[in-house]
Motif scaffolding. Structure first.
Motif, PDB file in Angstrom:
ATOM      1  N   PHE A  32     -11.415   4.417   9.197  1.00  0.00           N
ATOM      2  CA  PHE A  32     -10.491   3.975   8.941  1.00  0.00           C
ATOM      3  C   PHE A  32      -9.549   3.704   9.259  1.00  0.00           C
ATOM      4  O   PHE A  32      -8.148   2.830   8.494  1.00  0.00           O
ATOM      5  N   ASN A  83      -6.700   0.733   6.946  1.00  0.00           N
ATOM      6  CA  ASN A  83      -5.495   1.218   6.913  1.00  0.00           C
ATOM      7  C   ASN A  83      -4.741  -0.513   7.384  1.00  0.00           C
ATOM      8  O   ASN A  83      -3.759  -0.801   6.552  1.00  0.00           O
ATOM      9  N   LEU A 135      -8.675   6.183  -0.229  1.00  0.00           N
ATOM     10  CA  LEU A 135      -9.705   6.765   0.399  1.00  0.00           C
ATOM     11  C   LEU A 135      -9.325   7.862   1.181  1.00  0.00           C
ATOM     12  O   LEU A 135      -8.286   8.577   1.547  1.00  0.00           O
ATOM     13  N   THR A 137      -5.643   5.841   2.887  1.00  0.00           N
ATOM     14  CA  THR A 137      -6.418   5.877   3.128  1.00  0.00           C
ATOM     15  C   THR A 137      -5.662   7.372   3.688  1.00  0.00           C
ATOM     16  O   THR A 137      -4.109   6.992   4.085  1.00  0.00           O
TER      17      THR A 137
END
Ligand code: UDP
Length: 257
Positions: A59, A63, A194, A69
């Motif tokens: 993640f 990003n 996300l 996200t």
């Protein structure tokens, strides 16, 4: 763990707590492992710690490449601070190689490369066993509107491209994976971002040379060595050192970059 925190939701593998500020939540990764809609259940020591770290790394990278996200930062061995989103009740599965339900449904041999990446949708509903649905169902029943669905498709393809490259670089084939999206409200604005996690619980990861499974199929198929496989993924991603184990009593996962 701070027990005074307000628990908002407990799922199969994670618990959500109220966050320190409005619009934030804390997600706690458990060791509980389930498959076949929770008919098979086991506690696998150290799994939550590994998934927390693996999902954090992915993640963070997403990003950095401007894929929005819910992830803000990891807080400790088992917890992350995330933005509160309204989860879109659709599981998105992206496939590069035939396996699992696709191989079964279409009579394909597991491991057959697909002619191109394929995106599938499943309606998130445990009582119905997460049935497969089409874009028509999603928009007709209002689970997501056409614009949101366009965003979901475009983001899913970018995420797949990024993940295929990331894993290829460490000798792993990304066979398929499942992701979820949510609506992030910022004042008058709403964005699709996300959400959930990306970890060996939600991906099929095969060693490039040997096709050894490094994911939750080891649990689904009673192959053993589940935590060792997740550790191997974490080790190749540079998250843990060769000698480290994710034991709760000895948290010494260190490498940060
Ligand atoms: N998957 C998941 N959660 C689910 C269903 C599937 O994370 O509830 C992931 C699974 O790990 C695999 C991909 O989505 O990486 C495709 O799964 P498939 O449809 O083949 O279903 P399965 O064989 O896992 O039942």
């Amino acid at each position: 763990m701070n027990t005074r925190r307000t628990r908002i939701y407990e799922g199969k593998a994670k618990i959500l707590y109220e966050g320190p500020e409005p619009g934030t939540l804390i997600v706690h990764y458990k060791d509980d492992t389930t498959a076949f809609n929770a008919q098979k259940m086991e506690v696998i020591d150290g799994k939550g710690v590994l998934n927390n770290r693996i999902s954090e790394l992915i993640f963070t990278r997403l990003n950095e490449m401007s894929i929005p996200t819910h992830f803000i930062r990891r807080m400790n061995m088992r917890e992350q601070l995330i933005r509160e989103v309204e989860i879109i009740p659709v599981e998105v599965v992206i496939r590069n190689v035939a396996a699992g339900s696709l191989a079964k449904r279409l009579g394909l041999e597991e491991g057959t490369a697909l002619p191109r990446s394929i995106v599938e949708f499943y309606y998130k509903n445990d009582a119905l066993n997460d049935p497969m649905v089409s874009e028509e169902h999603i928009t007709a029943f209002g689970w997501a509107n056409p614009q949101e669905l366009d965003d979901i498709m475009a983001l899913s393809i970018r995420i797949n491209d990024f993940l295929c490259g990331l894993f290829l670089g460490i000798g792993i084939k990304l066979v398929d994976f499942k992701i979820e999206f949510g609506r992030l409200y910022e004042g008058e604005m709403m964005r699709v971002v996300l959400a959930d996690e990306i970890s060996p619980d939600s991906c099929r990861l095969w060693d490039l040379k040997t096709n050894e499974k490094l994911d939750k199929d080891r649990f689904r198929r009673d192959m053993g060595g589940v935590v060792e496989a997740y550790q191997e993924v974490a080790r190749r991603l540079g998250i843990i050192m060769d000698s480290e184990t994710p034991e709760r009593s000895k948290p010494k996962l260190v490498k940060t970059d």
